[in-house]
Write a protein that holds these residues in place. Structure first.
Motif, PDB file in Angstrom:
ATOM      1  N   GLN A  27       3.185   8.176  20.488  1.00  0.00           N
ATOM      2  CA  GLN A  27       2.852   7.285  19.387  1.00  0.00           C
ATOM      3  C   GLN A  27       2.069   6.098  19.924  1.00  0.00           C
ATOM      4  N   GLY A  28       1.011   5.794  19.249  1.00  0.00           N
ATOM      5  CA  GLY A  28       0.224   4.634  19.627  1.00  0.00           C
ATOM      6  C   GLY A  28       0.775   3.381  18.978  1.00  0.00           C
ATOM      7  N   PRO A  29       0.224   2.223  19.312  1.00  0.00           N
ATOM      8  CA  PRO A  29       0.725   0.974  18.746  1.00  0.00           C
ATOM      9  C   PRO A  29       0.535   0.888  17.235  1.00  0.00           C
ATOM     10  N   ALA A  30      -0.531   1.444  16.714  1.00  0.00           N
ATOM     11  CA  ALA A  30      -0.749   1.405  15.267  1.00  0.00           C
ATOM     12  C   ALA A  30       0.283   2.254  14.539  1.00  0.00           C
ATOM     13  N   GLU A  31       0.618   3.403  15.112  1.00  0.00           N
ATOM     14  CA  GLU A  31       1.618   4.256  14.477  1.00  0.00           C
ATOM     15  C   GLU A  31       2.997   3.607  14.510  1.00  0.00           C
ATOM     16  N   ARG A  32       3.331   2.963  15.623  1.00  0.00           N
ATOM     17  CA  ARG A  32       4.614   2.255  15.713  1.00  0.00           C
ATOM     18  C   ARG A  32       4.666   1.106  14.712  1.00  0.00           C
ATOM     19  N   ALA A  33       3.571   0.368  14.567  1.00  0.00           N
ATOM     20  CA  ALA A  33       3.525  -0.733  13.603  1.00  0.00           C
ATOM     21  C   ALA A  33       3.650  -0.209  12.178  1.00  0.00           C
ATOM     22  N   GLY A  34       2.987   0.899  11.889  1.00  0.00           N
ATOM     23  CA  GLY A  34       3.091   1.494  10.557  1.00  0.00           C
ATOM     24  C   GLY A  34       4.500   1.952  10.247  1.00  0.00           C
ATOM     25  N   ARG A  35       5.151   2.539  11.225  1.00  0.00           N
ATOM     26  CA  ARG A  35       6.536   2.985  11.023  1.00  0.00           C
ATOM     27  C   ARG A  35       7.448   1.785  10.791  1.00  0.00           C
ATOM     28  N   SER A  36       7.192   0.697  11.512  1.00  0.00           N
ATOM     29  CA  SER A  36       7.980  -0.517  11.334  1.00  0.00           C
ATOM     30  C   SER A  36       7.796  -1.083   9.919  1.00  0.00           C
ATOM     31  N   LEU A  37       6.546  -1.070   9.441  1.00  0.00           N
ATOM     32  CA  LEU A  37       6.285  -1.533   8.071  1.00  0.00           C
ATOM     33  C   LEU A  37       6.963  -0.635   7.039  1.00  0.00           C
ATOM     34  N   ASP A  38       6.960   0.671   7.275  1.00  0.00           N
ATOM     35  CA  ASP A  38       7.640   1.594   6.368  1.00  0.00           C
ATOM     36  C   ASP A  38       9.130   1.293   6.292  1.00  0.00           C
ATOM     37  N   ARG A  39       9.733   1.055   7.447  1.00  0.00           N
ATOM     38  CA  ARG A  39      11.174   0.750   7.459  1.00  0.00           C
ATOM     39  C   ARG A  39      11.457  -0.577   6.761  1.00  0.00           C
ATOM     40  N   ALA A  40      10.590  -1.560   6.955  1.00  0.00           N
ATOM     41  CA  ALA A  40      10.771  -2.848   6.281  1.00  0.00           C
ATOM     42  C   ALA A  40      10.677  -2.663   4.768  1.00  0.00           C
ATOM     43  N   GLY A  41       9.731  -1.851   4.321  1.00  0.00           N
ATOM     44  CA  GLY A  41       9.605  -1.573   2.896  1.00  0.00           C
ATOM     45  C   GLY A  41      10.831  -0.866   2.340  1.00  0.00           C
ATOM     46  N   GLN A  42      11.385   0.061   3.111  1.00  0.00           N
ATOM     47  CA  GLN A  42      12.603   0.750   2.674  1.00  0.00           C
ATOM     48  C   GLN A  42      13.770  -0.227   2.573  1.00  0.00           C
ATOM     49  N   ASN A  43      13.861  -1.149   3.529  1.00  0.00           N
ATOM     50  CA  ASN A  43      14.942  -2.133   3.485  1.00  0.00           C
ATOM     51  C   ASN A  43      14.810  -3.052   2.278  1.00  0.00           C
ATOM     52  N   ARG A  45      13.347  -2.225  -0.547  1.00  0.00           N
ATOM     53  CA  ARG A  45      13.700  -1.406  -1.712  1.00  0.00           C
ATOM     54  C   ARG A  45      15.213  -1.285  -1.863  1.00  0.00           C
ATOM     55  N   ASP A  46      15.913  -1.125  -0.738  1.00  0.00           N
ATOM     56  CA  ASP A  46      17.371  -1.023  -0.799  1.00  0.00           C
ATOM     57  C   ASP A  46      18.004  -2.336  -1.248  1.00  0.00           C
ATOM     58  N   ALA A  47      17.386  -3.461  -0.882  1.00  0.00           N
ATOM     59  CA  ALA A  47      17.915  -4.759  -1.302  1.00  0.00           C
ATOM     60  C   ALA A  47      17.676  -4.990  -2.799  1.00  0.00           C
ATOM     61  N   VAL A  48      16.512  -4.584  -3.287  1.00  0.00           N
ATOM     62  CA  VAL A  48      16.167  -4.794  -4.696  1.00  0.00           C
ATOM     63  C   VAL A  48      16.854  -3.755  -5.582  1.00  0.00           C
ATOM     64  N   ASP A  49      16.855  -2.506  -5.152  1.00  0.00           N
ATOM     65  CA  ASP A  49      17.429  -1.407  -5.931  1.00  0.00           C
ATOM     66  C   ASP A  49      18.383  -0.617  -5.028  1.00  0.00           C
ATOM     67  N   PRO A  50      19.609  -1.122  -4.839  1.00  0.00           N
ATOM     68  CA  PRO A  50      20.527  -0.444  -3.921  1.00  0.00           C
ATOM     69  C   PRO A  50      20.919   0.939  -4.435  1.00  0.00           C
ATOM     70  N   PRO A  51      21.282   1.832  -3.517  1.00  0.00           N
ATOM     71  CA  PRO A  51      21.734   3.161  -3.946  1.00  0.00           C
ATOM     72  C   PRO A  51      22.949   3.038  -4.854  1.00  0.00           C
ATOM     73  N   ARG A  52      23.015   3.870  -5.883  1.00  0.00           N
ATOM     74  CA  ARG A  52      24.060   3.753  -6.888  1.00  0.00           C
ATOM     75  C   ARG A  52      25.254   4.673  -6.649  1.00  0.00           C
ATOM     76  N   GLY A  53      25.426   5.115  -5.474  1.00  0.00           N
ATOM     77  CA  GLY A  53      26.574   5.968  -5.195  1.00  0.00           C
ATOM     78  C   GLY A  53      26.413   6.674  -3.871  1.00  0.00           C
TER      79      GLY A  53
END
Length: 67
Positions: A27-43, A45-53
Motif C-alpha cells: 500500500q502506498g501513502p495515498a492508499e493508506r490515507a484514503g483508508r484512514s479517511l474511510d474509517r473516519a467517515g465510518q466512525n 456515521r456510527d456517531a450520527v446514526d448508531p447501529p440499532r441492534g
C-alpha cells in the motif's frame, strides 16, 4: 477446434490478470490515507446514526472486515 482457439486467447489474459493482482500487495501513502479517511467517515456515521441492534452492528463489522 474452437476450444483450442479459446484456450489460446484466454490463457494469456488470465496470466496477465493474475500477475497484475499479485503485484498490488504493497500500500502506498495515498492508499493508506484514503483508508484512514474511510474509517473516519465510518466512525462519524456510527456517531450520527448508531447501529440499532446486534444484527446491524454485526453487519457493519462484516462490511468493515470485507472492505
Amino acid at each position: 477446434m474452437m476450444t483450442a482457439f479459446l484456450r489460446i486467447l484466454l490463457l494469456p489474459a488470465l496470466l496477465v490478470t493474475g500477475l497484475g493482482l499479485a503485484a498490488c500487495e504493497r500500500q502506498g501513502p495515498a492508499e493508506r490515507a484514503g483508508r484512514s479517511l474511510d474509517r473516519a467517515g465510518q466512525n462519524v456515521r456510527d456517531a450520527v446514526d448508531p447501529p440499532r441492534g446486534p444484527v446491524e452492528r454485526l453487519g457493519r463489522s462484516v462490511d468493515r472486515a470485507v472492505n
